[in-house]
Design a protein around this motif. Structure first.
Motif, PDB file in Angstrom:
ATOM      1  N   SER A   1      -0.077 -45.530  33.876  1.00  9.65           N
ATOM      2  CA  SER A   1       0.469 -44.235  33.451  1.00  9.65           C
ATOM      3  C   SER A   1       1.921 -44.382  32.977  1.00  9.65           C
ATOM      4  CB  SER A   1       0.358 -43.196  34.568  1.00  9.65           C
ATOM      5  OG  SER A   1       1.239 -43.512  35.618  1.00  9.65           O
ATOM      6  N   THR A   2       2.671 -45.283  33.595  1.00  3.74           N
ATOM      7  CA  THR A   2       4.052 -45.522  33.146  1.00  3.74           C
ATOM      8  C   THR A   2       4.053 -46.172  31.763  1.00  3.74           C
ATOM      9  OG1 THR A   2       4.930 -45.654  35.387  1.00  3.74           O
ATOM     10  CG2 THR A   2       6.196 -46.765  33.689  1.00  3.74           C
ATOM     11  N   ILE A   3       3.166 -47.138  31.574  1.00 10.98           N
ATOM     12  CA  ILE A   3       3.049 -47.810  30.268  1.00 10.98           C
ATOM     13  C   ILE A   3       2.724 -46.771  29.188  1.00 10.98           C
ATOM     14  CG2 ILE A   3       1.642 -49.442  28.919  1.00 10.98           C
ATOM     15  CD1 ILE A   3       1.365 -51.066  31.628  1.00 10.98           C
ATOM     16  N   LYS A   4       1.810 -45.861  29.509  1.00 10.03           N
ATOM     17  CA  LYS A   4       1.430 -44.795  28.562  1.00 10.03           C
ATOM     18  C   LYS A   4       2.588 -43.833  28.328  1.00 10.03           C
ATOM     19  CE  LYS A   4      -3.520 -44.274  28.293  1.00 10.03           C
ATOM     20  NZ  LYS A   4      -3.974 -45.458  29.060  1.00 10.03           N
ATOM     21  N   ASN A   5       3.265 -43.482  29.407  1.00 13.84           N
ATOM     22  CA  ASN A   5       4.362 -42.530  29.325  1.00 13.84           C
ATOM     23  C   ASN A   5       5.477 -43.022  28.396  1.00 13.84           C
ATOM     24  OD1 ASN A   5       5.684 -40.076  30.370  1.00 13.84           O
ATOM     25  ND2 ASN A   5       7.133 -41.526  31.225  1.00 13.84           N
ATOM     26  N   PHE A   6       5.786 -44.317  28.482  1.00 15.73           N
ATOM     27  CA  PHE A   6       6.844 -44.871  27.633  1.00 15.73           C
ATOM     28  C   PHE A   6       6.306 -45.411  26.314  1.00 15.73           C
ATOM     29  CE2 PHE A   6       8.936 -44.734  31.726  1.00 15.73           C
ATOM     30  CZ  PHE A   6      10.212 -44.311  31.378  1.00 15.73           C
ATOM     31  N   ARG A   7       4.979 -45.298  26.153  1.00 16.83           N
ATOM     32  CA  ARG A   7       4.307 -45.697  24.910  1.00 16.83           C
ATOM     33  C   ARG A   7       4.584 -47.155  24.542  1.00 16.83           C
ATOM     34  NH1 ARG A   7       4.502 -41.166  20.421  1.00 16.83           N
ATOM     35  NH2 ARG A   7       2.625 -42.293  19.863  1.00 16.83           N
ATOM     36  N   ILE A   8       4.613 -48.018  25.560  1.00 19.64           N
ATOM     37  CA  ILE A   8       4.888 -49.431  25.315  1.00 19.64           C
ATOM     38  C   ILE A   8       3.762 -50.025  24.472  1.00 19.64           C
ATOM     39  CG2 ILE A   8       5.270 -51.685  26.428  1.00 19.64           C
ATOM     40  CD1 ILE A   8       6.309 -50.095  28.895  1.00 19.64           C
ATOM     41  N   GLY A   9       4.132 -50.869  23.528  1.00 25.35           N
ATOM     42  CA  GLY A   9       3.136 -51.460  22.642  1.00 25.35           C
ATOM     43  C   GLY A   9       3.376 -52.938  22.410  1.00 25.35           C
ATOM     44  N   TYR A  10       2.646 -53.478  21.437  1.00 20.38           N
ATOM     45  CA  TYR A  10       2.780 -54.893  21.102  1.00 20.38           C
ATOM     46  C   TYR A  10       2.714 -55.027  19.586  1.00 20.38           C
ATOM     47  CZ  TYR A  10       1.992 -59.960  21.215  1.00 20.38           C
ATOM     48  OH  TYR A  10       2.107 -61.317  21.039  1.00 20.38           O
ATOM     49  N   SER A  11       3.538 -55.916  19.026  1.00 23.61           N
ATOM     50  CA  SER A  11       3.683 -55.948  17.563  1.00 23.61           C
ATOM     51  C   SER A  11       2.821 -56.982  16.864  1.00 23.61           C
ATOM     52  CB  SER A  11       5.137 -56.194  17.209  1.00 23.61           C
ATOM     53  OG  SER A  11       5.530 -57.462  17.712  1.00 23.61           O
ATOM     54  N   ASN A  12       1.683 -57.288  17.425  1.00 25.85           N
ATOM     55  CA  ASN A  12       0.832 -58.245  16.736  1.00 25.85           C
ATOM     56  C   ASN A  12      -0.617 -57.830  16.894  1.00 25.85           C
ATOM     57  OD1 ASN A  12       0.869 -60.551  15.151  1.00 25.85           O
ATOM     58  ND2 ASN A  12       0.067 -61.782  16.817  1.00 25.85           N
TER      59      ASN A  12
END
Length: 194
Positions: free
Chosen positions: A37-48
């Motif tokens: 939920s924290t990962i979703k909340n901060f919208r963390i992503g990956y650039s590849n």
């Protein structure tokens, strides 16, 4: 500028979708004790992505090359080739006070340098005027009457994971006068914890 914000929002979703298919990233975030939920909340992503570059993806969505360039998610390299600006990095979307994505921070997952890079400065992304996470923290800041200014993205996110939801951070630079003024808008005594 509306089109730029649209491109940045769609790029954020693209990064988020890539994260889901990358075990190395998910493992890294898990080791940092971050919940889904924290990962979703901060919208963390990956650039590849294995499927396409962000550039191809945006072109396929009928955005003009000139607008994609203006949004700073791609760059022209020394051989005059178009490349994604971020490559193989964990992505932290950066929103302004009004909750619009204006840029990104990218972190490597190995020990290569530089560890962090940010989107280039532009008319809509001025690092000295932005506090990371102020868009999400401000409602908690008002209730708690406290704002915690810490060093970087991961500090803010780890604090949030531990239920401290008033943390913000300057963007990899020294704290600027503009950022202090921004904090003073919400509280008269910000706490600085570097």
């Amino acid at each position: 500028e509306e089109i730029i914000f649209k491109i940045l929002e769609i790029s954020t979703k693209w990064f988020e979708n890539n994260l889901a298919e990358n075990n190395q990233c998910l493992l890294y975030l898990k080791n940092r004790s971050l919940s889904e939920s924290t990962i979703k909340n901060f919208r963390i992503g990956y650039s590849n992505s294995l499927k396409s570059s962000l550039y191809d993806y945006l072109i396929n969505m009928n955005f003009k090359e000139s607008d994609i360039l203006k949004s700073n998610v791609i760059k022209v390299d020394e051989k005059n080739k178009i490349r994604d600006f971020f490559y193989k990095r964990l992505i932290f979307p950066i929103a302004n006070e009004q909750n619009k994505i204006v840029g990104f921070g990218g972190r490597v997952l190995d020990n290569s340098n530089p560890k962090y890079i940010n989107s280039p400065e532009s008319s809509f992304f001025k690092k000295r005027n932005i506090l990371y996470n102020l868009n999400l923290a401000k409602k908690n800041v008002r209730t708690k009457k406290n704002i915690l200014i810490c060093e970087g993205y991961m500090d803010v996110i780890s604090l949030y994971e531990n239920n401290i939801k008033t943390a913000v951070a300057p963007l990899g630079t020294a704290l600027t006068e503009e950022q202090l003024v921004l904090a003073w808008k919400y509280v008269n005594k910000p706490t600085i914890m570097f």
